[in-house]
Design a protein around this motif. Sequence first.
Motif, PDB file in Angstrom:
ATOM      1  N   ILE A   1       0.846  -1.212   0.000  1.00 26.42           N
ATOM      2  CA  ILE A   1       0.000   0.000   0.000  1.00 26.42           C
ATOM      3  C   ILE A   1       0.872   1.249   0.000  1.00 26.42           C
ATOM      4  O   ILE A   1       0.616   2.208  -0.734  1.00 26.42           O
ATOM      5  N   GLY A   2       1.944   1.251   0.803  1.00 29.90           N
ATOM      6  CA  GLY A   2       2.859   2.389   0.845  1.00 29.90           C
ATOM      7  C   GLY A   2       2.319   3.543   1.676  1.00 29.90           C
ATOM      8  O   GLY A   2       1.176   3.536   2.161  1.00 29.90           O
ATOM      9  N   ARG A   3       3.197   4.556   1.823  1.00 32.05           N
ATOM     10  CA  ARG A   3       2.807   5.731   2.600  1.00 32.05           C
ATOM     11  C   ARG A   3       1.710   6.473   1.872  1.00 32.05           C
ATOM     12  O   ARG A   3       1.875   6.853   0.707  1.00 32.05           O
ATOM     13  N   GLU A   4       0.585   6.642   2.600  1.00 30.62           N
ATOM     14  CA  GLU A   4      -0.600   7.340   2.054  1.00 30.62           C
ATOM     15  C   GLU A   4      -1.101   6.675   0.761  1.00 30.62           C
ATOM     16  O   GLU A   4      -1.738   7.307  -0.084  1.00 30.62           O
ATOM     17  N   GLY A   5      -0.788   5.375   0.576  1.00 32.58           N
ATOM     18  CA  GLY A   5      -1.295   4.614  -0.555  1.00 32.58           C
ATOM     19  C   GLY A   5      -0.603   4.897  -1.876  1.00 32.58           C
ATOM     20  O   GLY A   5      -1.149   4.582  -2.938  1.00 32.58           O
ATOM     21  N   ARG A   6       0.596   5.451  -1.868  1.00 35.12           N
ATOM     22  CA  ARG A   6       1.252   5.819  -3.128  1.00 35.12           C
ATOM     23  C   ARG A   6       1.685   4.586  -3.926  1.00 35.12           C
ATOM     24  O   ARG A   6       1.629   4.578  -5.157  1.00 35.12           O
ATOM     25  N   ASN A   7       2.114   3.509  -3.236  1.00 36.32           N
ATOM     26  CA  ASN A   7       2.574   2.323  -3.960  1.00 36.32           C
ATOM     27  C   ASN A   7       1.408   1.627  -4.682  1.00 36.32           C
ATOM     28  O   ASN A   7       1.521   1.232  -5.847  1.00 36.32           O
ATOM     29  N   ILE A   8       0.293   1.444  -3.972  1.00 40.86           N
ATOM     30  CA  ILE A   8      -0.832   0.739  -4.593  1.00 40.86           C
ATOM     31  C   ILE A   8      -1.431   1.565  -5.733  1.00 40.86           C
ATOM     32  O   ILE A   8      -1.870   1.016  -6.752  1.00 40.86           O
ATOM     33  N   ARG A   9      -1.402   2.904  -5.581  1.00 38.73           N
ATOM     34  CA  ARG A   9      -1.887   3.748  -6.680  1.00 38.73           C
ATOM     35  C   ARG A   9      -0.965   3.643  -7.891  1.00 38.73           C
ATOM     36  O   ARG A   9      -1.426   3.635  -9.042  1.00 38.73           O
TER      37      ARG A   9
END
Length: 556
Positions: free
Chosen positions: A262-270
């Motif tokens: 998911i990453g910090r604040e969802g940056r990886n999944i985005r």
Amino acid sequence: MFKYLTLFFLYIILLVDRVCLSIKGENMSSLSILCNAAVTAGVVSGIIALIVGAVVGILVYNLLASKKIGKSKSNAVKIIEEAYAEAKSIKKESILEAKEEAQKIRDEANSEAKERRGEIQKQEERLDQREEYLTKKETTLDTKSQQIDNEKSLLENEKLVLAEKLKQQDEIKIQMTEKLEKISGLSKKEAKDILIESITEEAKKDAGILVKQIEDNAKEKAEDIAKNIVVGAIQKCATDLSSEFTVTSVALPNDDMKGRIIGREGRNIRAIESVTGVELIVDDTPETITISSFDPVRREIARMSLEKLIVDGRIHPTRIEEIVEKASKDVERIIKEAGENACNDVGIYNLNPELVKILGRLKYRTSYGQNCLTHSIETSIIAGLLATELGANVLVAKRGGLLHDIGKALDHEIDGTHVSIGIDLARKYKESEEVIHCIHAHHGDVPYNSIEAILVQVADAISSSRPGARRESLENYIKRLQQLEEICNGFNGVEKSYAIQAGREVRIIVKPDQINDNNALFLAKDISKKIEQEMQYPGQIKVVVIREKRFTETAK
């Protein structure tokens, strides 16, 4: 002294007379009168006793002094007054007690009479209802009895009329038989024998003509029958199962990996979703991430990318783009190799390279759990075998079978059915009209113009409808067998039925006492017609009726 005695007697007489008048003037009941009379009698008795006592006292004490005489007179008057007051009090009490007792007796009598009247009234009502019910029942019974008598009379009359008519018919039949025998000069037995002989000769003649026609038709259609037999035999072939399921989830080594993906604040999944074009579903399922996409190729790229990222451990937007680019190249290579291997498996080597790539995309496309690329290869092979046996164009049959579902590779990107998409692709890459017609007709949407199109349709049905080929096919296959046996068992005279050869043949055992040889032939035809009307099935179903009668004896 005598003067005083005379006055005293007069006073007593007046007192008694006054009491009697008071008794007569009062309107009292018998009980009250008796009570008053008793009181009066007591008073009078007392008074007389007092008078006698006074007289005796006067005679005894005549010699006493006048003072004592005055005192005795005063006492006598006092006693009389007290007696009168006491008698009056007793009278009142007796009257009140008698009235209360009489009222109590009257109340009890009235209450008892009222209860008795109520019970009598209820009994009368029940008796009235019972009488009314019995009257109605009696009327109903009388009506039914009358109806039964009338019907019985009518039946007797009809019986007599029927007996008379039967008698007349027998007489007419005898007369007609006698007239016929007289006219023909033959007896009944002789005429019967002649008629049987004539019918037998005619039947033999018709049977001979029919046999000749059947033999001629058999010779004319021998080649067609042979072809159908070959097709039916090939339809019964058994190959390996090709059912598989699309993988849409990725296993994680631990739940901490979900946070890294998911990453910090969802940056990886985005970043993963934007680069691959899929949607990642991260839910409460432990150690699992689900991939959602209508495009099977994108879903495969996303799956391979996630697996590589998990192994690499470096998960950030830049690394994600690099991994996805490598995975895309790997998937394209796999697709191309899959298309080329499919062409090599069926023996087609001059297919357009772009069409080969599109064909390879079917590796990641499934239909009811059956892999579309494997299904296309299987259809092509079966169609080629059929064409070889029947003398048709093997190359056209193979190409049509391989490309018949090519439209499913792009049906999620282009509007339209997979048939129409497949026709457009075949024309775009310069396929022949025979192959295009095979694609167009493999679902029966248009009339068949060639035997190759029929063979592709048959091969498609064989590959997709055999047991276990698809997730839903096994259940439908079992239902079809059950329905087939139920239809056969529904006919009279059928003892048992067995569906064999994967539902391509049904064998029916009949009861020999109820079905003879001629009826067995008609039974097979009736069952075949009912199967055609009520069932949907690929290919043909052979109906075999077996009639067997055994006679057993034991030698001792």
